[in-house]
Enzyme design. Structure first.
Site, PDB file in Angstrom:
ATOM      1  N   TYR A  56       1.074  -1.266  -0.009  1.00 20.41           N
ATOM      2  CA  TYR A  56       0.157  -0.054   0.040  1.00 20.41           C
ATOM      3  C   TYR A  56       0.923   1.359  -0.066  1.00 20.41           C
ATOM      4  O   TYR A  56       0.354   2.480  -0.552  1.00 20.41           O
ATOM      5  CB  TYR A  56      -0.931   0.033   1.235  1.00 20.41           C
ATOM      6  N   HIS A 114      -0.380 -12.027   1.306  1.00 20.62           N
ATOM      7  CA  HIS A 114      -1.412 -10.895   0.553  1.00 20.62           C
ATOM      8  C   HIS A 114      -2.007 -11.704  -0.544  1.00 20.62           C
ATOM      9  O   HIS A 114      -3.203 -11.502  -0.819  1.00 20.62           O
ATOM     10  CB  HIS A 114      -0.520  -9.913  -0.139  1.00 20.62           C
TER      11      HIS A 114
END
Length: 341
Positions: A56, A114
């Site tokens: 991110y 992830h």
């Protein structure tokens, strides 16, 4: 009856820790300038669960917000994830170390893979110097194929995803390193994100003293993931829900937050739309991770309330034949097209 403020999460050595039942998502689509102020607002308004990821690119901003908030570290539940090119067993802990350094923390509460796929890094040195963020792919230290897609390390991807491409793979060695991160005190619990039931079943026999605590997936009334949620509940896995407002529109441009059924139910319950959708998620026994940079919405998204059985059924029924939206078939491999050579 009030909705729960926390959910039990399995941790190491048969212990249980509490994860707040509503989280604040920190994913950024390009611009990250909002991250510190919005996260600080969320903390001041009562959020105690922050969902983050190395990719991110907001670790420094979120860490600064935590520090500036003055809230004791032990009162904030922090989740983060390693990106796919750190998935080789030799590199998982390196990503966690980078996360801790960037956020200024000694540990995180929940460390996730992830995706069920590994990509190839250029080198260990490239990973040590890698910079996170959603835009600059070259700075991440990944290997790209001639078609511009990341080069996949099938050997360290899940058995299921590798098999779909005619390869052999296993995520178990990576999983064992994740467990070791808990034993070292760098994370309190570990889990995964975007894993199918088949892929969860690859790891469940290897829980040992550090269980598979969480699977973070996309969930909302257009994509309720009923089979996955039921499987997770039976196996003691907490489902955390990204995109609880269905950020991607359906064909034709329809968006969930403007769906007439959702708008009508929100008005009926004197709620904002986000508040309604997060209440639905918590009442199903899942943990929503709504994101907003608007202070008023940050506040209302946290104010979950119990819905009537009738209203829950109405939201549940939105996913039936004409409202199913995108579907994910457990065991078919999530997002294979994103990673294929």
């Amino acid at each position: 009856m009030a909705l729960p403020q926390t959910v039990p999460l399995r941790a190491a050595n048969s212990k249980t820790i509490q994860i707040p039942s509503v989280g604040y998502g920190t994913w950024a689509a390009g611009d990250t300038s909002w991250a510190k102020d919005a996260t600080l607002t969320a903390l001041k308004e009562g959020y105690r669960h922050l969902d983050c990821a190395w990719m991110y690119g907001v670790d420094e901003a979120v860490g600064a917000a935590i520090k500036e908030s003055g809230i004791p570290r032990e009162e904030i539940f922090v989740t983060s994830k390693f990106w796919c090119h750190f998935a080789h067993p030799d590199n998982v802990e390196l990503c966690l170390d980078k996360i801790l350094k960037n956020m200024g923390l000694d540990y995180i509460d929940l460390f996730l893979a992830h995706w069920p796929c590994a990509w190839k890094p250029r080198s260990r040195e490239a990973l040590e110097n890698a910079r996170s963020g959603p835009d600059d792919q070259e700075a991440k230290g990944m290997v790209f194929n001639d078609d511009g897609k990341p080069a996949v390390d099938w050997e360290h991807s899940t058995r299921n995803m590798a098999k779909i491409k005619g390869e052999e793979g296993s995520f178990v060695p990576t999983w064992k390193v994740m467990q070791e991160c808990v034993r070292k005190g760098k994370a309190r619990a570990v889990g995964v994100s975007n894993f199918s039931i088949t892929e969860l079943n690859e790891l469940l026999p290897h829980e040992g003293d550090v269980p598979l605590s969480c699977n973070q997936i996309e969930v909302h009334p257009w994509l309720p993931q009923r089979e996955m949620v039921e499987f997770a509940h039976k196996n003691g896995i907490v489902i955390t829900c990204y995109s609880p407002f269905a950020g991607q529109p359906k064909e034709g441009g329809a968006v969930l937050v403007k769906d007439p059924t959702v708008v009508e139910l929100a008005k009926k319950n004197d709620m904002d739309v986000g508040q309604l959708l997060q209440s639905w998620a918590v009442q199903r026994g899942t943990v929503p991770l709504g994101k907003s940079a608007t202070p008023a919405r940050i506040t209302s998204n946290l104010a979950i309330r119990e819905l009537s059985d009738e209203d829950m059924k109405t939201l549940d029924d939105m996913a039936k034949p004409n409202g199913e939206g995108r579907t994910v078939n457990p065991g078919e491999g999530w997002g294979v097209s994103l990673f294929e050579n």
